[in-house]
Write a protein that holds these residues in place. Structure first.
Motif, PDB file in Angstrom:
ATOM      1  N   TRP A  60     -14.571  27.545  58.626  1.00  0.00           N
ATOM      2  CA  TRP A  60     -13.913  28.651  58.913  1.00  0.00           C
ATOM      3  C   TRP A  60     -12.544  28.883  58.650  1.00  0.00           C
ATOM      4  O   TRP A  60     -11.901  27.510  58.532  1.00  0.00           O
ATOM      5  CB  TRP A  60     -14.224  29.132  60.274  1.00  0.00           C
ATOM      6  CG  TRP A  60     -13.628  28.311  61.332  1.00  0.00           C
ATOM      7  CD1 TRP A  60     -14.452  27.056  61.850  1.00  0.00           C
ATOM      8  CD2 TRP A  60     -12.252  28.114  61.909  1.00  0.00           C
ATOM      9  NE1 TRP A  60     -13.379  26.248  62.775  1.00  0.00           N
ATOM     10  CE2 TRP A  60     -12.306  27.045  62.859  1.00  0.00           C
ATOM     11  CE3 TRP A  60     -11.265  28.957  61.867  1.00  0.00           C
ATOM     12  CZ2 TRP A  60     -10.983  26.895  63.309  1.00  0.00           C
ATOM     13  CZ3 TRP A  60     -10.031  28.706  62.526  1.00  0.00           C
ATOM     14  CH2 TRP A  60      -9.818  27.582  63.184  1.00  0.00           C
ATOM     15  N   ALA A  61     -12.009  29.906  58.591  1.00  0.00           N
ATOM     16  CA  ALA A  61     -10.565  30.146  58.320  1.00  0.00           C
ATOM     17  C   ALA A  61     -10.143  31.378  59.161  1.00  0.00           C
ATOM     18  O   ALA A  61     -10.949  32.600  59.068  1.00  0.00           O
ATOM     19  CB  ALA A  61     -10.084  29.923  56.893  1.00  0.00           C
ATOM     20  N   ARG A  62      -8.941  31.483  59.359  1.00  0.00           N
ATOM     21  CA  ARG A  62      -8.354  32.704  60.034  1.00  0.00           C
ATOM     22  C   ARG A  62      -7.005  32.867  59.733  1.00  0.00           C
ATOM     23  O   ARG A  62      -6.239  31.857  59.566  1.00  0.00           O
ATOM     24  CB  ARG A  62      -8.748  32.751  61.385  1.00  0.00           C
ATOM     25  CG  ARG A  62      -7.871  32.024  62.423  1.00  0.00           C
ATOM     26  CD  ARG A  62      -8.290  32.133  64.027  1.00  0.00           C
ATOM     27  NE  ARG A  62      -8.149  33.195  64.378  1.00  0.00           N
ATOM     28  CZ  ARG A  62      -8.662  34.089  65.451  1.00  0.00           C
ATOM     29  NH1 ARG A  62     -10.159  33.715  65.779  1.00  0.00           N
ATOM     30  NH2 ARG A  62      -8.235  35.117  65.795  1.00  0.00           N
ATOM     31  N   CYS A  63      -6.444  34.323  59.892  1.00  0.00           N
ATOM     32  CA  CYS A  63      -5.064  34.573  59.861  1.00  0.00           C
ATOM     33  C   CYS A  63      -4.952  35.558  60.980  1.00  0.00           C
ATOM     34  O   CYS A  63      -5.429  36.728  60.829  1.00  0.00           O
ATOM     35  CB  CYS A  63      -4.619  35.023  58.480  1.00  0.00           C
ATOM     36  SG  CYS A  63      -2.806  35.405  58.531  1.00  0.00           S
ATOM     37  N   ALA A  69       0.657  31.860  60.912  1.00  0.00           N
ATOM     38  CA  ALA A  69       0.093  30.957  60.210  1.00  0.00           C
ATOM     39  C   ALA A  69      -1.221  31.123  59.825  1.00  0.00           C
ATOM     40  O   ALA A  69      -2.013  31.656  60.734  1.00  0.00           O
ATOM     41  CB  ALA A  69       0.502  29.537  60.815  1.00  0.00           C
ATOM     42  N   GLN A  70      -1.874  30.644  58.819  1.00  0.00           N
ATOM     43  CA  GLN A  70      -3.404  30.516  58.699  1.00  0.00           C
ATOM     44  C   GLN A  70      -3.933  29.191  59.072  1.00  0.00           C
ATOM     45  O   GLN A  70      -3.176  28.170  58.738  1.00  0.00           O
ATOM     46  CB  GLN A  70      -3.895  30.823  57.143  1.00  0.00           C
ATOM     47  CG  GLN A  70      -3.264  32.252  56.602  1.00  0.00           C
ATOM     48  CD  GLN A  70      -3.486  32.348  55.045  1.00  0.00           C
ATOM     49  OE1 GLN A  70      -4.664  31.962  54.778  1.00  0.00           O
ATOM     50  NE2 GLN A  70      -2.650  32.793  54.278  1.00  0.00           N
ATOM     51  N   PHE A  71      -5.032  29.303  59.733  1.00  0.00           N
ATOM     52  CA  PHE A  71      -5.818  28.146  60.332  1.00  0.00           C
ATOM     53  C   PHE A  71      -7.108  28.008  59.622  1.00  0.00           C
ATOM     54  O   PHE A  71      -7.882  29.164  59.209  1.00  0.00           O
ATOM     55  CB  PHE A  71      -5.820  28.294  61.628  1.00  0.00           C
ATOM     56  CG  PHE A  71      -4.516  27.959  62.271  1.00  0.00           C
ATOM     57  CD1 PHE A  71      -3.889  26.875  62.500  1.00  0.00           C
ATOM     58  CD2 PHE A  71      -3.809  29.133  62.696  1.00  0.00           C
ATOM     59  CE1 PHE A  71      -2.641  26.767  63.297  1.00  0.00           C
ATOM     60  CE2 PHE A  71      -2.514  29.083  63.102  1.00  0.00           C
ATOM     61  CZ  PHE A  71      -1.928  27.802  63.618  1.00  0.00           C
ATOM     62  N   SER A  72      -7.490  26.841  59.624  1.00  0.00           N
ATOM     63  CA  SER A  72      -9.049  26.550  59.284  1.00  0.00           C
ATOM     64  C   SER A  72      -9.628  25.577  60.084  1.00  0.00           C
ATOM     65  O   SER A  72      -8.824  24.820  60.810  1.00  0.00           O
ATOM     66  CB  SER A  72      -9.149  26.248  57.700  1.00  0.00           C
ATOM     67  OG  SER A  72      -8.739  25.066  57.636  1.00  0.00           O
ATOM     68  N   ASN A  73     -10.868  25.350  60.042  1.00  0.00           N
ATOM     69  CA  ASN A  73     -11.489  24.230  60.748  1.00  0.00           C
ATOM     70  C   ASN A  73     -10.652  22.731  60.406  1.00  0.00           C
ATOM     71  O   ASN A  73     -11.003  21.811  61.154  1.00  0.00           O
ATOM     72  CB  ASN A  73     -12.905  24.250  60.832  1.00  0.00           C
ATOM     73  CG  ASN A  73     -13.520  24.025  59.403  1.00  0.00           C
ATOM     74  OD1 ASN A  73     -12.938  24.699  58.332  1.00  0.00           O
ATOM     75  ND2 ASN A  73     -14.409  22.929  59.177  1.00  0.00           N
ATOM     76  N   THR A  74     -10.266  22.711  59.303  1.00  0.00           N
ATOM     77  CA  THR A  74      -9.461  21.520  59.010  1.00  0.00           C
ATOM     78  C   THR A  74      -7.981  21.550  59.084  1.00  0.00           C
ATOM     79  O   THR A  74      -7.434  20.531  58.978  1.00  0.00           O
ATOM     80  CB  THR A  74      -9.805  21.324  57.379  1.00  0.00           C
ATOM     81  OG1 THR A  74      -9.151  22.285  56.646  1.00  0.00           O
ATOM     82  CG2 THR A  74     -11.216  21.164  57.370  1.00  0.00           C
ATOM     83  N   GLU A  76      -3.915  23.561  59.693  1.00  0.00           N
ATOM     84  CA  GLU A  76      -3.045  24.791  59.306  1.00  0.00           C
ATOM     85  C   GLU A  76      -2.923  24.795  57.944  1.00  0.00           C
ATOM     86  O   GLU A  76      -2.797  23.651  57.369  1.00  0.00           O
ATOM     87  CB  GLU A  76      -1.598  24.660  59.879  1.00  0.00           C
ATOM     88  CG  GLU A  76      -0.838  25.713  59.561  1.00  0.00           C
ATOM     89  CD  GLU A  76       0.471  25.679  60.583  1.00  0.00           C
ATOM     90  OE1 GLU A  76       1.314  26.661  60.056  1.00  0.00           O
ATOM     91  OE2 GLU A  76       0.710  25.083  61.563  1.00  0.00           O
ATOM     92  N   LEU A  77      -3.206  25.895  57.280  1.00  0.00           N
ATOM     93  CA  LEU A  77      -3.016  26.203  55.877  1.00  0.00           C
ATOM     94  C   LEU A  77      -1.500  26.148  55.436  1.00  0.00           C
ATOM     95  O   LEU A  77      -0.588  26.728  56.407  1.00  0.00           O
ATOM     96  CB  LEU A  77      -3.836  27.308  55.334  1.00  0.00           C
ATOM     97  CG  LEU A  77      -5.386  27.259  55.634  1.00  0.00           C
ATOM     98  CD1 LEU A  77      -5.775  28.680  55.317  1.00  0.00           C
ATOM     99  CD2 LEU A  77      -6.041  26.185  54.860  1.00  0.00           C
ATOM    100  N   PRO A  78      -1.046  25.854  54.117  1.00  0.00           N
ATOM    101  CA  PRO A  78       0.392  25.801  54.022  1.00  0.00           C
ATOM    102  C   PRO A  78       0.925  27.271  53.939  1.00  0.00           C
ATOM    103  O   PRO A  78       0.073  28.206  53.719  1.00  0.00           O
ATOM    104  CB  PRO A  78       0.062  25.396  52.376  1.00  0.00           C
ATOM    105  CG  PRO A  78      -1.140  24.774  52.205  1.00  0.00           C
ATOM    106  CD  PRO A  78      -2.087  25.207  53.154  1.00  0.00           C
ATOM    107  N   PRO A  79       2.187  27.432  54.378  1.00  0.00           N
ATOM    108  CA  PRO A  79       3.000  28.753  54.425  1.00  0.00           C
ATOM    109  C   PRO A  79       2.649  29.430  53.196  1.00  0.00           C
ATOM    110  O   PRO A  79       2.871  28.907  52.118  1.00  0.00           O
ATOM    111  CB  PRO A  79       4.265  28.274  54.833  1.00  0.00           C
ATOM    112  CG  PRO A  79       4.085  27.045  55.458  1.00  0.00           C
ATOM    113  CD  PRO A  79       3.035  26.252  54.804  1.00  0.00           C
ATOM    114  N   GLY A  80       2.456  30.822  53.389  1.00  0.00           N
ATOM    115  CA  GLY A  80       2.666  31.472  51.955  1.00  0.00           C
ATOM    116  C   GLY A  80       1.048  31.352  51.312  1.00  0.00           C
ATOM    117  O   GLY A  80       1.118  31.889  50.211  1.00  0.00           O
TER     118      GLY A  80
END
Length: 176
Positions: A60-63, A69-74, A76-80
């Motif tokens: 999953w992923a969300r913002c 920040a964007q997050f996923s089950n793994t 935080e995703l990189p900024p931008g």
């Protein structure tokens, strides 16, 4: 020819006005030579937030908003980071269709039939490569991006039931 260009400008304006669209849920399909992946998505253009869950895994992923920040089950995703592929049709400026430096396509024409609009796309260098974006004209959103190597599609589109929303009850998305 003039009617085609007028329709193209109308469709481009509709897509560029994406932040006025109400929140919706859908099934997102991403098809490529690797197969078809399906996701349950919730997209709230006005709040610039989204949620995506792969139907066949725990991924999953969300913002939670444009400045979040964007997050996923793994993690935080990189900024931008751009939105997840599964939700990009809900954020059309993230699609590689506008003729910008790293885009795969640029709009060249438009057609309308049966409540759908189709923007015809052409590769900026190899003019023999075409694609298209299909718009649901009633909802004012992109529902399909087709290219020679992939198809991104939104199906079973519904207005968000805010009581069941991934983001909880919200009046912001229901304002017209």
């Amino acid at each position: 020819m003039m009617e085609n260009q007028k329709l193209l400008v109308e469709f481009m304006s509709l897509l560029l006005d994406w932040k006025t669209r109400p929140a919706f849920t859908a099934v997102s399909q991403i098809q490529s030579d690797a197969g078809v992946s399906e996701f349950d998505v919730e997209i709230d253009p006005r709040a610039e937030r989204w949620y995506s869950r792969h139907r066949n895994s725990d991924a999953w992923a969300r913002c939670d908003g444009a400045l979040s920040a964007q997050f996923s089950n793994t993690g935080e995703l990189p900024p931008g980071s751009p939105p997840a592929l599964s939700v990009r049709l809900g954020f059309p400026t993230s699609l590689p269709i506008w003729g910008r430096r790293n885009d795969y396509f640029r709009p060249v024409g438009a057609e309308e039939a049966n409540g759908e609009g189709v923007m015809l796309l052409r590769h900026p260098i190899d003019l023999s490569i075409f694609g298209s974006v299909t718009l649901d004209l009633d909802r004012g959103i992109a529902v399909r991006l087709t290219s020679p190597v992939h198809v991104w599609r939104l199906e079973d589109i519904r207005d968000v039931d805010h009581a069941k929303s991934q983001f909880g009850p919200s009046n912001r998305s229901s304002v017209k």
